[in-house]
Design a protein around this motif. Structure first.
Motif, PDB file in Angstrom:
ATOM      1  N   ASP A  38       0.812  -1.211   0.000  1.00  0.00           N
ATOM      2  CA  ASP A  38       0.000   0.000   0.000  1.00  0.00           C
ATOM      3  C   ASP A  38       0.854   1.274   0.000  1.00  0.00           C
ATOM      4  OD1 ASP A  38      -2.284  -1.564  -0.074  1.00  0.00           O
ATOM      5  OD2 ASP A  38      -2.510  -1.565   2.107  1.00  0.00           O
ATOM      6  N   HIS A  39       2.144   1.149   0.246  1.00  0.00           N
ATOM      7  CA  HIS A  39       3.057   2.298   0.186  1.00  0.00           C
ATOM      8  C   HIS A  39       3.412   2.563  -1.274  1.00  0.00           C
ATOM      9  CE1 HIS A  39       3.607   2.414   4.525  1.00  0.00           C
ATOM     10  NE2 HIS A  39       3.715   1.093   4.491  1.00  0.00           N
ATOM     11  N   PRO A  40       3.432   3.825  -1.670  1.00  0.00           N
ATOM     12  CA  PRO A  40       3.706   4.168  -3.078  1.00  0.00           C
ATOM     13  C   PRO A  40       4.993   3.525  -3.601  1.00  0.00           C
ATOM     14  CG  PRO A  40       3.036   6.123  -1.861  1.00  0.00           C
ATOM     15  CD  PRO A  40       3.217   5.017  -0.838  1.00  0.00           C
ATOM     16  N   GLY A  41       4.884   2.892  -4.761  1.00  0.00           N
ATOM     17  CA  GLY A  41       6.040   2.340  -5.458  1.00  0.00           C
ATOM     18  C   GLY A  41       6.490   0.958  -5.036  1.00  0.00           C
ATOM     19  N   VAL A  42       6.057   0.482  -3.882  1.00  0.00           N
ATOM     20  CA  VAL A  42       6.560  -0.805  -3.390  1.00  0.00           C
ATOM     21  C   VAL A  42       6.107  -1.955  -4.288  1.00  0.00           C
ATOM     22  CG1 VAL A  42       6.519  -2.455  -1.482  1.00  0.00           C
ATOM     23  CG2 VAL A  42       6.792  -0.017  -1.015  1.00  0.00           C
TER      24      VAL A  42
END
Length: 90
Positions: A38-42
């Motif tokens: 849910d963290h951007p880019g992960v």
């Protein structure tokens, strides 16, 4: 084997036998170790690990055989029998 991220927590896979397509992993998103997606880019950091697993980091890896079964819809026993036949004998 090749893997690419897709929107909606899906991945596109291509296997050495020519099988390819998308697998939906959205049912895992937000649960346990998969919360990190849910963290951007992960999620976009998906790659094939040196030992063949589909991975995002050292903590998140998915079995390529299970993903193959999901992708192709082939019965698990058929896939495992074929893998055993390909394994080098000791």
């Amino acid at each position: 084997m090749a893997v690419e991220p897709r929107k909606g927590h899906r991945i596109w896979l291509r296997y050495s036998d020519g099988s390819s397509g998308q697998v939906d992993l959205s049912n895992l998103s937000g649960k346990g170790v998969f919360r990190v997606w849910d963290h951007p880019g992960v999620f976009d950091d998906v790659h094939v690990a040196p030992h063949g697993a589909v991975a995002w980091n050292e903590e998140i890896e998915l079995c390529p055989d299970a993903l193959y079964i999901e992708l192709t819809g082939k019965p698990g026993e058929d896939v495992l029998t074929a893998l055993r036949a390909q394994a080098p004998s000791a």
